[in-house]
Design an enzyme around this catalytic site. Structure first.
Site, short mmCIF file in Angstrom:
data_model
loop_
_atom_site.label_atom_id
_atom_site.label_comp_id
_atom_site.label_asym_id
_atom_site.label_seq_id
_atom_site.Cartn_x
_atom_site.Cartn_y
_atom_site.Cartn_z
N CYS A 29 8.06 -14.49 -34.51
CA CYS A 29 7.48 -13.48 -33.63
C CYS A 29 6.16 -13.02 -34.21
O CYS A 29 6.09 -12.61 -35.38
CB CYS A 29 8.42 -12.29 -33.45
SG CYS A 29 7.79 -11.07 -32.25
N GLN A 33 4.60 5.78 -30.40
CA GLN A 33 3.56 4.81 -30.11
C GLN A 33 3.95 3.49 -30.77
O GLN A 33 4.51 3.46 -31.86
CB GLN A 33 2.20 5.31 -30.63
CG GLN A 33 1.71 6.57 -29.95
CD GLN A 33 1.47 6.40 -28.45
OE1 GLN A 33 1.21 5.29 -27.97
NE2 GLN A 33 1.56 7.50 -27.70
N CYS A 65 5.26 -11.66 -24.76
CA CYS A 65 3.80 -11.80 -24.63
C CYS A 65 3.48 -12.54 -23.34
O CYS A 65 4.20 -13.45 -22.94
CB CYS A 65 3.21 -12.57 -25.81
SG CYS A 65 3.44 -11.82 -27.43
N CYS A 71 -0.47 5.47 -20.50
CA CYS A 71 0.01 4.10 -20.72
C CYS A 71 0.01 3.32 -19.39
O CYS A 71 0.60 2.26 -19.31
CB CYS A 71 1.41 4.11 -21.32
SG CYS A 71 2.65 4.99 -20.33
N CYS A 98 2.40 -18.72 -31.12
CA CYS A 98 3.86 -18.65 -31.20
C CYS A 98 4.51 -19.82 -30.46
O CYS A 98 4.12 -20.15 -29.33
CB CYS A 98 4.36 -17.33 -30.62
SG CYS A 98 6.15 -17.10 -30.75
N PHE A 138 3.88 17.07 -22.37
CA PHE A 138 4.66 15.87 -22.65
C PHE A 138 4.53 15.55 -24.14
O PHE A 138 4.16 14.45 -24.54
CB PHE A 138 4.20 14.69 -21.80
CG PHE A 138 4.28 14.92 -20.32
CD1 PHE A 138 5.46 14.75 -19.62
CD2 PHE A 138 3.14 15.32 -19.60
CE1 PHE A 138 5.52 14.96 -18.25
CE2 PHE A 138 3.20 15.55 -18.24
CZ PHE A 138 4.39 15.37 -17.55
N CYS A 157 8.91 -16.89 -23.67
CA CYS A 157 9.32 -15.55 -24.06
C CYS A 157 8.51 -14.50 -23.32
O CYS A 157 7.28 -14.60 -23.23
CB CYS A 157 9.16 -15.37 -25.58
SG CYS A 157 9.55 -13.72 -26.18
N ASP A 194 -0.05 13.66 -22.17
CA ASP A 194 0.35 12.27 -22.41
C ASP A 194 1.63 11.97 -21.61
O ASP A 194 2.73 11.90 -22.17
CB ASP A 194 0.59 12.05 -23.91
CG ASP A 194 0.98 10.61 -24.24
OD1 ASP A 194 0.81 9.72 -23.38
OD2 ASP A 194 1.49 10.38 -25.37
N GLU A 200 7.85 19.91 -23.64
CA GLU A 200 8.54 18.62 -23.61
C GLU A 200 9.87 18.78 -22.88
O GLU A 200 10.58 19.77 -23.06
CB GLU A 200 8.78 18.11 -25.03
CG GLU A 200 9.69 16.90 -25.14
CD GLU A 200 9.19 15.70 -24.33
OE1 GLU A 200 10.03 15.05 -23.67
OE2 GLU A 200 7.97 15.44 -24.34
#
Length: 405
Positions: free
Chosen positions: A136, A239, A62, A356, A53, A266, A59, A330, A284
């Site tokens: 992108c 996701q 990334c 995550c 890129c 969750f 940027c 999660d 949730e």
């Protein structure tokens, strides 16, 4: 004795993206196998690729485009292994699943109107400056195709401030939420309608501080999860890539096996709930997500039992957890410290933990393992390709006690 050439070789990439030598020197934008001179000059090695890129590394979308696929996969694995090692844990770590380029179906761009110019893109790395993107390599092409039309739309709307633009690919097309700005007047309404019709937009909503106000939604917007269309509130969590979602779902289903009753904690919109072929209790804390999950389950007559529950303030108790054949959890990036305490003592046979954040996962895993649980395996998933953000799914079981003879 370690040779000088070895000391000057980058051996791994740290959590924040810097390359590290044997003696602990850091070098930004370096890859394993690069060499680092005394003056800080980096000589590319066999795993240092040319970033595709034109905006890299300015940027902030990334951080690791200079890594080839092999070294990026190794980085994903090392993030998890290092987090576990920090808690004196280890586990079998599977080959990472890496999402392909141009597959992100949701992203938040930033916009600024100043001097008659509209700047639209990601913020610069470690700065608030907006990089006006012309290409992108991570966004789904259907989302990137809207970047220039959005610039034109904002200009017609007399946009003269900063705002965030949340983009999501729904079943019906692009879902757009603009926060920090709301246009007014007939001319703005006509410009917005033309933009939506020309680009087959699923929905546009604005939030100027009082909550999202939908201005365009010809058909109810949904996202298909586990084969079930689920109502999609504006800027809902999903996701990041369909590919990553599929990898995490496959890992969860493998972990829980043929469980008849499952707790999905969750649960969100039901990413895993809708894919589990069993009776599912879904907890949730976000009301809009839970309402969508409940509506989808009711419409399809799925054996899903949703509950609005803040699992930080009111985690499931050991007695509640003991009712299930498996638990899927999660949590957000902060992990699930309060819920992990009860999970550590419950009699549920298996836990599928999706995370995550390797650091908070390792922290919660430590509590489980200290109570007799074992990490059977960890499946890394790199759906935020070329970023330092790493996700995973892991299976926990309790080893059977030795039989007395």
């Amino acid at each position: 004795m370690t040779s000088e050439s070895t000391i000057d070789t980058i051996i791994r990439v740290a959590a924040r993206g810097d390359g590290i030598t044997v003696d602990g020197r850091h070098a930004p934008l370096s890859a394993p196998g690069d060499t680092l001179a005394a003056d800080g000059t980096v000589t590319p090695g066999p795993h240092h690729q040319t970033p595709p890129c034109v905006h890299f590394p300015t940027c902030g979308g990334c951080q690791l485009q200079h890594l080839d696929d092999q070294s990026y996969a190794a980085f994903v694995t090392d993030r998890i292994a290092s987090a576990l090692d920090g808690q004196d844990l280890s586990a079998p770590i599977r080959t990472p699943h890496i999402s392909p380029v141009r597959s992100r179906r949701r992203a938040t761009l930033h916009a600024e109107g100043k001097g008659g110019k509209i700047t639209l893109g990601f913020t610069a790395e470690k700065a608030h400056t907006i990089v006006d993107i012309k290409e992108c390599w991570i966004l789904d092409p259907r989302l990137f195709a809207l970047v220039q039309p959005l610039r034109q739309l904002l200009r017609r709307l007399n946009f003269r401030r900063r705002a965030d633009i949340h983009l999501t690919l729904a079943d019906q097309g692009a879902d757009i939420l603009i926060t920090g700005f709301a246009p007014e007047g007939l001319a703005a309404a006509e410009a917005l309608t033309k933009f939506c019709e020309d680009h087959k937009i699923a929905r546009v909503a604005f939030d100027d501080g009082l909550g999202p106000e939908t201005r365009w939604e010809p058909d109810a917007v949904t996202i298909t999860l586990g084969g079930v269309p689920v109502p999609l509130p504006p800027a809902s969590f999903l996701q990041a890539t369909p590919d990553g979602e599929a990898a995490l779902t496959a890992a969860v289903l493998e972990a829980i096996g043929k469980a008849n009753t499952v707790a999905d904690l969750f649960a969100g919109l039901g990413t895993f709930t809708m894919a589990i072929p069993a009776k599912v209790y879904a907890a949730e804390g976000a009301r809009d997500a839970l309402t969508s999950l409940k509506a989808a389950a009711h419409r399809t007559q799925r054996p899903v039992y949703p509950e609005h529950r803040d699992l930080y303030r009111r985690p499931l108790t050991v007695a509640e957890l003991d009712r299930f054949d498996a638990v899927v959890i999660d949590p957000p990036r902060s992990g699930a410290r309060e819920q992990a305490t009860a999970l550590a003592d419950c009699k549920t046979p298996v836990i599928a933990y999706v995370s995550c954040n390797p650091a908070t996962f390792a922290r919660d895993a430590k509590e489980l393992c200290d109570s007799g649980w074992r990490i059977d395996w960890v499946q890394p998933v790199g759906q935020f390709r070329w970023s330092t953000h790493v996700e995973l799914a892991a299976k926990f079981t309790r080893p059977a006690p030795p039989s007395s003879s």
